[in-house]
Design an enzyme around this catalytic site. Structure first.
Site, PDB file in Angstrom:
ATOM      1  CE  LYS A  81      -3.530   3.162   0.401  1.00  0.00           C
ATOM      2  NZ  LYS A  81      -4.395   3.440   0.897  1.00  0.00           N
TER       3      LYS A  81
ATOM      4  CB  CYS B 112      -3.655   8.912  -0.931  1.00  0.00           C
ATOM      5  SG  CYS B 112      -5.010   7.960  -0.091  1.00  0.00           S
TER       6      CYS B 112
HETATM    7  N1  SAJ Z   1      -2.223  14.572  -8.997  1.00  0.00           N
HETATM    8  C1  SAJ Z   1      -1.271  15.719  -9.958  1.00  0.00           C
HETATM    9  N2  SAJ Z   1      -0.788  15.138 -11.362  1.00  0.00           N
HETATM   10  C2  SAJ Z   1      -1.115  13.657 -11.624  1.00  0.00           C
HETATM   11  C3  SAJ Z   1      -2.207  12.570 -10.912  1.00  0.00           C
HETATM   12  C4  SAJ Z   1      -2.596  13.381  -9.628  1.00  0.00           C
HETATM   13  O1  SAJ Z   1      -0.936  16.698  -9.680  1.00  0.00           O
HETATM   14  O2  SAJ Z   1      -1.178  12.965 -12.745  1.00  0.00           O
HETATM   15  C5  SAJ Z   1      -2.275  15.151  -7.931  1.00  0.00           C
HETATM   16  C6  SAJ Z   1      -3.928  15.903  -7.597  1.00  0.00           C
HETATM   17  O3  SAJ Z   1      -4.595  17.089  -7.891  1.00  0.00           O
HETATM   18  C7  SAJ Z   1      -4.166  15.255  -6.364  1.00  0.00           C
HETATM   19  C8  SAJ Z   1      -3.168  14.865  -5.566  1.00  0.00           C
HETATM   20  O4  SAJ Z   1      -2.370  14.433  -6.582  1.00  0.00           O
HETATM   21  O5  SAJ Z   1      -3.705  16.903  -5.735  1.00  0.00           O
HETATM   22  C9  SAJ Z   1      -3.612  13.083  -5.277  1.00  0.00           C
HETATM   23  O6  SAJ Z   1      -4.592  12.932  -6.935  1.00  0.00           O
HETATM   24  P1  SAJ Z   1      -5.289  11.436  -6.748  1.00  0.00           P
HETATM   25  O7  SAJ Z   1      -5.548  11.041  -8.332  1.00  0.00           O
HETATM   26  O8  SAJ Z   1      -3.678  10.328  -6.897  1.00  0.00           O
HETATM   27  O9  SAJ Z   1      -6.126  11.281  -5.914  1.00  0.00           O
HETATM   28  P2  SAJ Z   1      -6.132  10.142  -3.941  1.00  0.00           P
HETATM   29  O10 SAJ Z   1      -5.036  10.696  -3.679  1.00  0.00           O
HETATM   30  O11 SAJ Z   1      -7.491   9.859  -4.315  1.00  0.00           O
HETATM   31  O12 SAJ Z   1      -5.597   8.814  -4.723  1.00  0.00           O
HETATM   32  C10 SAJ Z   1      -6.113   7.550  -4.408  1.00  0.00           C
HETATM   33  C11 SAJ Z   1      -4.960   6.345  -4.155  1.00  0.00           C
HETATM   34  N3  SAJ Z   1      -5.372   5.931  -4.030  1.00  0.00           N
HETATM   35  C12 SAJ Z   1      -5.390   5.349  -2.466  1.00  0.00           C
HETATM   36  O13 SAJ Z   1      -4.954   4.972  -2.350  1.00  0.00           O
HETATM   37  C13 SAJ Z   1      -6.043   3.515  -2.213  1.00  0.00           C
HETATM   38  C14 SAJ Z   1      -3.691   5.936  -5.583  1.00  0.00           C
HETATM   39  O14 SAJ Z   1      -3.046   5.613  -4.913  1.00  0.00           O
HETATM   40  C15 SAJ Z   1      -4.845   6.142  -6.804  1.00  0.00           C
HETATM   41  O15 SAJ Z   1      -3.864   5.668  -7.630  1.00  0.00           O
HETATM   42  C16 SAJ Z   1      -5.787   7.074  -6.676  1.00  0.00           C
HETATM   43  O16 SAJ Z   1      -6.196   7.376  -5.439  1.00  0.00           O
HETATM   44  C17 SAJ Z   1      -6.526   6.797  -7.769  1.00  0.00           C
HETATM   45  O17 SAJ Z   1      -5.766   7.179  -9.298  1.00  0.00           O
HETATM   46  O18 SAJ Z   1      -7.301   6.060  -7.920  1.00  0.00           O
END
Ligand code: SAJ
Length: 427
Positions: A207, A261
């Site tokens: 994780k 996360c």
């Molecule tokens: N972000 C970027 N660039 C990217 C992707 C995200 O700047 O390419 C930023 C987003 O704007 C945000 C942050 O990162 O501020 C997190 O974004 P996220 O899409 O990773 O969303 P989370 O935090 O909800 O991530 C969760 C995580 N899942 C779990 O911990 C169970 C992550 O591992 C998953 O990959 C993500 O959801 C998902 O895509 O499902």
């Protein structure tokens, strides 16, 4: 089978609903009595706009198979107790106060033969070195003799909770293989995804590594974006071309990395690795944490190019939640930017339709007489902004796009000076 779920947040509440959907009796427990009162009254205390959450919550409430409570007494009747409380970090170290309080409360009512499943994200070795010894100390019961421990990390994302809960593969870490069958019965009802049975520490590490992996990839994209600004290359075009190679998959640069996360889990991983410094992972965290400050640098650059003194400027900020179309503000990059602006005594207004503290305003209201509009969060709603109208009410027409959200040419046609992360058009 009766299952207790401890901690009714973004993970625990949907899990309790899902368990009821697939036929289990559920004791849904949270120490927040206000939340329990709301849930028992059939009212969701948060994330009303999470797809299907309200619908499924109300449907399962009618079946009366979920009992909401702020007491732990009932857990003695549950065969399995799933813990889904938050495990934040403080100064880059795990803050387990909620988790350990829950474990202590559970231990007081624990009886022989029960299984405790941890779905909260914890640093590797937490189950074996902290949780199991605490249970033994508080209950007198022996691990793998009187009780069993499992670590099944949650894998859901706000706005996609149920879609992922019912389909994502799950890593099932166990203190003893003897419980494979029972855990298999439970989780094969929850999800159609693969179940991979491993030891506790492997599950904890899976994780934290999967989120550290995402954080490093985002940091790579952010660093390339900074390089592209200097090279005057459009990073978005660059990523499109790089990703044409089927073996490449660059992430998106942006105004910051928020949420509960990604900013946290790399530090949980690092906190358990003592002999080897996780330099790449720690550097990635620094790069991502610096992105709101980089937005501030772009703001200053754009204002100076228009001969506007930063201290006299009026800014309009679009978005406060950590990710688009969500009300979740944990580790909000906009919060970091706002602190920088305040520290530099720069006037700004924030609008976010999803976040109650910032939803009472409007785009027009914050843009009126503003010099610069900065997009921090990619809410779909912002696609509807009437920039012709904004071009008439803003004092200066500058756009800083933190998420490659708006169409550069369309903005320029409307008289806006447009720049964004990794896309600095000269002049
Ligand atoms: N972000 C970027 N660039 C990217 C992707 C995200 O700047 O390419 C930023 C987003 O704007 C945000 C942050 O990162 O501020 C997190 O974004 P996220 O899409 O990773 O969303 P989370 O935090 O909800 O991530 C969760 C995580 N899942 C779990 O911990 C169970 C992550 O591992 C998953 O990959 C993500 O959801 C998902 O895509 O499902």
């Amino acid at each position: 089978m009766k299952i207790a779920v401890i901690g009714l947040g973004y993970v625990g509440l949907p899990l309790a609903i899902r368990l009821s959907q697939v036929g289990f009796l559920v004791d849904a427990i949270d120490i927040n009595s206000k939340k329990i009162k709301s849930l028992s009254g059939g009212v969701l205390p948060f994330a009303q706009d999470e797809p299907n959450l309200e619908k499924f919550f109300k449907a399962e409430s009618k079946k009366r198979k979920i009992v909401y409570s702020d007491k732990f007494d009932n857990i003695k009747n549950a065969e399995v107790i799933i813990v889904a409380v938050d495990t934040p970090i403080k100064y880059k170290k795990p803050n387990y106060s909620n988790l350990l309080k829950s474990i202590s409360d559970i231990s007081k009512h624990l009886r022989k033969g029960q299984i405790i499943i941890i779905e909260s994200t914890v640093a590797p070795k937490t189950c074996l070195e902290i949780i199991a010894p605490l249970i033994k100390k508080r209950s007198g019961l022996e691990l793998n003799k009187d009780f069993f421990l499992a670590m099944v990390p949650e894998r859901i994302r706000p706005n996609h909770i149920f879609e992922q809960l019912i389909s994502r593969p799950r890593t099932v870490g166990l203190s003893s293989k003897k419980q494979n069958k029972k855990l298999g019965v439970i989780y094969s009802k929850i999800t159609s995804g693969d179940l991979d049975f491993v030891d506790l520490t492997t599950a904890e590490t899976v994780k934290t590594v999967e989120n550290a992996y995402r954080d490093v990839n985002i940091a790579f994209a952010n660093e390339v974006a900074l390089a592209c600004e200097e090279l005057e290359v459009n990073v978005w075009k660059l990523i499109e071309l790089v990703n044409k190679d089927p073996f490449k998959s660059m992430h998106k640069p942006g105004a910051g990395v928020g949420g509960h996360c990604i900013p946290k889990d790399p530090w949980l991983l690092a906190s358990s690795v003592k002999k080897h410094r996780l330099e790449l992972i720690e550097t990635a965290r620094k790069i991502n944490d610096n992105m709101p400050n980089h937005i501030y640098i772009l703001i200053k650059k754009s204002l100076e190019e228009k001969n506007i003194k930063v201290k006299n400027a009026k800014l309009a900020i679009l978005g406060y939640s950590y990710v688009g179309n969500s009300d979740d503000t944990r580790n909000s990059p906009t919060e970091v930017l706002a602190k920088i602006l305040t520290r530099n005594r720069i006037s700004y207004k924030i609008y976010d339709p999803y976040v109650s503290n910032y939803s009472l305003s409007s785009v027009d209201a914050i843009a009126k007489n503003a010099d610069l509009l900065v997009l921090m969060v990619a809410h779909d709603l912002f696609k509807k902004i009437d920039f012709w109208k904004l071009s008439k009410i803003m004092r200066t027409k500058i756009i800083i796009d933190g998420r490659n959200f708006f169409d550069e040419q369309s903005m320029k046609k409307k008289g806006f000076t447009y720049s964004g992360i990794g896309n600095i058009t000269a002049g």
